[in-house]
Design an enzyme around this catalytic site. Structure first.
Site, PDB file in Angstrom:
ATOM      1  N   THR A 121      11.019  -3.736   8.378  1.00  0.00           N
ATOM      2  CA  THR A 121      12.293  -2.747   9.176  1.00  0.00           C
ATOM      3  C   THR A 121      12.506  -3.391  10.292  1.00  0.00           C
ATOM      4  O   THR A 121      11.884  -3.631  11.201  1.00  0.00           O
ATOM      5  CB  THR A 121      11.593  -1.437   9.160  1.00  0.00           C
ATOM      6  OG1 THR A 121      11.058  -1.042   8.197  1.00  0.00           O
ATOM      7  CG2 THR A 121      12.654  -0.763  10.049  1.00  0.00           C
ATOM      8  N   GLU A 149      12.238  -1.867   2.897  1.00  0.00           N
ATOM      9  CA  GLU A 149      11.234  -1.134   1.888  1.00  0.00           C
ATOM     10  C   GLU A 149      11.096   0.434   2.195  1.00  0.00           C
ATOM     11  O   GLU A 149      11.080   0.750   3.248  1.00  0.00           O
ATOM     12  CB  GLU A 149       9.634  -2.009   2.308  1.00  0.00           C
ATOM     13  CG  GLU A 149       8.647  -1.359   1.440  1.00  0.00           C
ATOM     14  CD  GLU A 149       8.873  -1.458  -0.126  1.00  0.00           C
ATOM     15  OE1 GLU A 149       8.803  -2.313  -0.571  1.00  0.00           O
ATOM     16  OE2 GLU A 149       8.833  -0.264  -0.871  1.00  0.00           O
ATOM     17  N   LEU A 151       8.538   2.411   0.487  1.00  0.00           N
ATOM     18  CA  LEU A 151       7.235   3.095  -0.249  1.00  0.00           C
ATOM     19  C   LEU A 151       6.700   4.230   0.861  1.00  0.00           C
ATOM     20  O   LEU A 151       6.853   3.955   2.145  1.00  0.00           O
ATOM     21  CB  LEU A 151       6.473   1.858  -0.482  1.00  0.00           C
ATOM     22  CG  LEU A 151       5.937   1.013   0.289  1.00  0.00           C
ATOM     23  CD1 LEU A 151       4.821   1.797   1.238  1.00  0.00           C
ATOM     24  CD2 LEU A 151       5.243  -0.267  -0.278  1.00  0.00           C
ATOM     25  N   CYS A 258       5.596   4.428  10.448  1.00  0.00           N
ATOM     26  CA  CYS A 258       7.040   4.238  10.301  1.00  0.00           C
ATOM     27  C   CYS A 258       7.765   5.037  11.215  1.00  0.00           C
ATOM     28  O   CYS A 258       8.697   4.526  11.931  1.00  0.00           O
ATOM     29  CB  CYS A 258       7.481   3.991   8.697  1.00  0.00           C
ATOM     30  SG  CYS A 258       6.757   2.787   7.965  1.00  0.00           S
TER      31      CYS A 258
HETATM   32  N1  NAD Z   1       3.502   0.594   6.092  1.00  0.00           N
HETATM   33  C1  NAD Z   1       4.272   1.229   5.433  1.00  0.00           C
HETATM   34  O1  NAD Z   1       4.409   2.300   4.807  1.00  0.00           O
HETATM   35  C2  NAD Z   1       5.676   0.852   5.556  1.00  0.00           C
HETATM   36  C3  NAD Z   1       6.838   1.470   4.692  1.00  0.00           C
HETATM   37  C4  NAD Z   1       8.255   0.698   4.601  1.00  0.00           C
HETATM   38  C5  NAD Z   1       8.408  -0.307   5.485  1.00  0.00           C
HETATM   39  N2  NAD Z   1       7.286  -0.809   6.249  1.00  0.00           N
HETATM   40  C6  NAD Z   1       7.802  -2.108   7.276  1.00  0.00           C
HETATM   41  O2  NAD Z   1       7.242  -3.072   6.605  1.00  0.00           O
HETATM   42  C7  NAD Z   1       6.739  -4.028   7.515  1.00  0.00           C
HETATM   43  C8  NAD Z   1       5.363  -4.468   7.288  1.00  0.00           C
HETATM   44  O3  NAD Z   1       4.450  -3.018   7.552  1.00  0.00           O
HETATM   45  P1  NAD Z   1       3.099  -2.963   7.353  1.00  0.00           P
HETATM   46  O4  NAD Z   1       2.595  -1.482   7.229  1.00  0.00           O
HETATM   47  O5  NAD Z   1       2.758  -3.577   5.834  1.00  0.00           O
HETATM   48  O6  NAD Z   1       2.445  -3.772   8.110  1.00  0.00           O
HETATM   49  P2  NAD Z   1       1.005  -4.154   8.250  1.00  0.00           P
HETATM   50  O7  NAD Z   1       0.601  -4.276   9.908  1.00  0.00           O
HETATM   51  O8  NAD Z   1      -0.062  -3.646   7.741  1.00  0.00           O
HETATM   52  O9  NAD Z   1       0.641  -5.809   7.818  1.00  0.00           O
HETATM   53  C9  NAD Z   1       1.450  -7.000   8.506  1.00  0.00           C
HETATM   54  C10 NAD Z   1       0.890  -8.132   8.220  1.00  0.00           C
HETATM   55  O10 NAD Z   1       1.558  -9.185   8.682  1.00  0.00           O
HETATM   56  C11 NAD Z   1       0.622 -10.221   9.178  1.00  0.00           C
HETATM   57  N3  NAD Z   1       1.445 -11.466   9.747  1.00  0.00           N
HETATM   58  C12 NAD Z   1       1.690 -11.087  11.224  1.00  0.00           C
HETATM   59  N4  NAD Z   1       2.384 -12.278  11.643  1.00  0.00           N
HETATM   60  C13 NAD Z   1       2.195 -13.169  10.792  1.00  0.00           C
HETATM   61  C14 NAD Z   1       2.768 -14.543  10.652  1.00  0.00           C
HETATM   62  N5  NAD Z   1       3.205 -14.879  11.389  1.00  0.00           N
HETATM   63  N6  NAD Z   1       2.695 -14.814   9.226  1.00  0.00           N
HETATM   64  C15 NAD Z   1       1.842 -14.353   8.141  1.00  0.00           C
HETATM   65  N7  NAD Z   1       1.513 -13.024   8.258  1.00  0.00           N
HETATM   66  C16 NAD Z   1       1.703 -12.437   9.635  1.00  0.00           C
HETATM   67  C17 NAD Z   1      -0.406  -9.447   9.702  1.00  0.00           C
HETATM   68  O11 NAD Z   1      -1.843 -10.139   9.882  1.00  0.00           O
HETATM   69  C18 NAD Z   1      -0.461  -8.397   8.755  1.00  0.00           C
HETATM   70  O12 NAD Z   1      -1.658  -8.729   7.792  1.00  0.00           O
HETATM   71  C19 NAD Z   1       7.122  -3.412   8.974  1.00  0.00           C
HETATM   72  O13 NAD Z   1       8.268  -3.917   9.318  1.00  0.00           O
HETATM   73  C20 NAD Z   1       7.014  -1.822   8.712  1.00  0.00           C
HETATM   74  O14 NAD Z   1       7.937  -1.189   9.433  1.00  0.00           O
HETATM   75  C21 NAD Z   1       6.303  -0.241   6.288  1.00  0.00           C
END
Ligand code: NAD
Length: 429
Positions: A121, A149, A151, A258
């Site tokens: 996001t 995304e 979800l 989120c």
């Molecule tokens: N969690 C949700 O329900 C959800 C839903 C929709 C959208 N989003 C969006 O999706 C994105 C990810 O959210 P999330 O909850 O999965 O995050 P998260 O914090 O669970 O996971 C992010 C991952 O990225 C990895 N990472 C960080 N820097 C990196 C790099 N340089 N190279 C490779 N890996 C790297 C971290 O180690 C971590 O495992 C965010 O922008 C969030 O706003 C999340």
């Protein structure tokens, strides 16, 4: 197709497993060695129903693997999807450092014609910044897209397999065609828009849902003054087709990874473009102050918090996840620690996470509802896990005077009262 997902957090792992289940060759990449080691062994490092089974199935087919090597993951990928975290700073600015770092790391390995997709996001304009970073390193031709995304944690696998819609943000027909093909097995409506509209669409969806929660909380607060019951008000408005009866959650406010972040980021973005006098700043402000305000109000109803033993049930930010990012418990427990002496807690899955997140508080984490509520003067049902809502609190009633705070209006007040508790909901008299 060969697909690489960068960032194997909640979004990355679910997406990787689902794309693999469509028969694509998927590599999940993360810089967190421990996370990758765990995923390689088929272990999801967080709780999400159905995910571990899907992961194991896809690893067994050979379609899904995990790595920490950008070279191995990106060099022959047709599509590279960036799903790293974008947490917000204190003032609400989206912290794009992880996204930019991932972009720098992948740049030198891009295959000619690959599509780089931003799934994280991000505010409008981010794709231009990604493009600039890539061009510093690579001269090969690539394409860019924004595919937000939608979800929900707790139902992430189901949501990813059964989305309401797929939003594709791109500027070329050929890119839309590849991304449409990728999402075809989902059989969902596809919305093809510019990258900026896709990015705004993601913020708008979450800001709307957060506003809906804040709106009904405001109505609930008014009900407290006049004998109305907010649940009856919801019944009264819900049959109006313009309003709808779903997604009304009066309570302690929204939390999670989120909504708080995305509303703050939208508010911050609004300020940077000179539109700061708006709803999003207010929604954020109202939600941020809500828990303190409600707990002070409940204090008056229970005869002050001091010397009360309080049991807090449900510590994650919602049921069916162990994610504690911006969970109500992270505000409620420190607040109680300042106002009372004895706090116990229980969560069906988030106890390990709570041990870390709440380590500076005196909460005693118990392994059952029975143990947590023993001798409690006040029970707070904070998050509506099935186990917590289905529990027979009549069998655990211990004291003459006990209060039951229903933070999400999930219980029938009559049953709680029949068990001998004083029931306290939100916006219910
Ligand atoms: N969690 C949700 O329900 C959800 C839903 C929709 C959208 N989003 C969006 O999706 C994105 C990810 O959210 P999330 O909850 O999965 O995050 P998260 O914090 O669970 O996971 C992010 C991952 O990225 C990895 N990472 C960080 N820097 C990196 C790099 N340089 N190279 C490779 N890996 C790297 C971290 O180690 C971590 O495992 C965010 O922008 C969030 O706003 C999340």
């Amino acid at each position: 197709m060969k697909i690489t997902i960068i960032g194997t957090g909640f979004v990355g792992v679910v997406s990787a497993a689902v794309y693999a289940s469509f028969g694509h060759t998927v590599v999940g990449l993360d810089i967190d060695d421990a996370k990758v080691a765990s995923l390689r062994q088929g272990k999801v490092p967080f709780y999400e129903p159905g995910l571990e089974e899907l992961l194991l199935d896809q690893q067994a087919t050979g379609n899904l693997s995990f790595t920490t090597s950008y070279k191995n993951a990106v060099s022959d990928a047709d599509i590279v999807i960036i799903a790293v975290g974008t947490p917000s700073t204190e003032e609400g600015k989206a912290n794009l450092a992880y996204l930019y770092a991932a972009t720098e790391s992948l740049a030198e390995f891009i295959k000619k014609g690959a599509i780089i997709v931003v799934k994280s996001t991000v505010p409008p304009g981010t794709l231009e910044a990604v493009d600039k970073i890539l061009k510093k390193t690579t001269t090969v031709e690539y394409e860019l897209a924004s595919v937000p995304e939608f979800l929900r944690e707790g139902t992430a696998v189901h949501d990813t397999l059964n989305p309401d819609r797929i939003v594709l943000g791109a500027s070329k027909k050929s890119v839309f065609e590849v991304l449409e093909e990728l999402h075809k097995p989902l059989n969902a409506p596809v919305v093809k828009v510019t990258p900026e509209s896709a990015q705004m669409g993601k913020y708008a969806a979450n800001a709307y849902l957060a506003t809906r929660i804040t709106f009904i909380n405001q109505i609930a607060d008014l009900c407290e003054h006049n004998g109305a019951d907010v649940q009856e008000v919801i019944a009264a408005i819900g049959l109006d087709k313009r309003v709808g009866g779903h997604y009304w959650y009066p309570g302690f406010g929204y939390g999670g990874s989120c909504f708080p972040k995305d509303v703050k980021e939208l508010a911050y973005y609004s300020r940077t473009v000179g539109e700061g006098h708006n709803l999003f700043n207010k929604v954020n402000e109202l939600n941020s102050g809500r828990i303190d305000r409600l707990l002070m109000g409940f204090g008056k109803k229970i005869g002050e918090w001091e010397d009360k033993k309080v049991a807090v049930l449900g510590l994650s930010f919602k049921p069916n996840t162990d994610d504690m990012r911006d969970a109500p418990s992270t505000k409620v427990v420190p607040w109680l620690a300042e106002h009372t002496t004895t706090i116990s807690g229980y969560d069906p899955k988030a106890t390990d996470a709570a041990k870390i997140v709440l380590k500076d508080t005196p909460i005693v984490l118990e392994s059952s509802i029975e143990a947590a509520v023993q001798d409690a003067d006040v029970i707070i049902s904070l998050i509506e896990w099935d186990e917590i809502v289905a529990h027979d609190y009549g069998s655990t009633k211990a004291k003459k005077k006990q209060f039951f705070i229903d933070a999400r209006n999930q219980f029938d007040p009559k049953i709680i009262e029949k068990w001998g508790y004083t029931y306290l909901g939100v916006g219910r008299n």
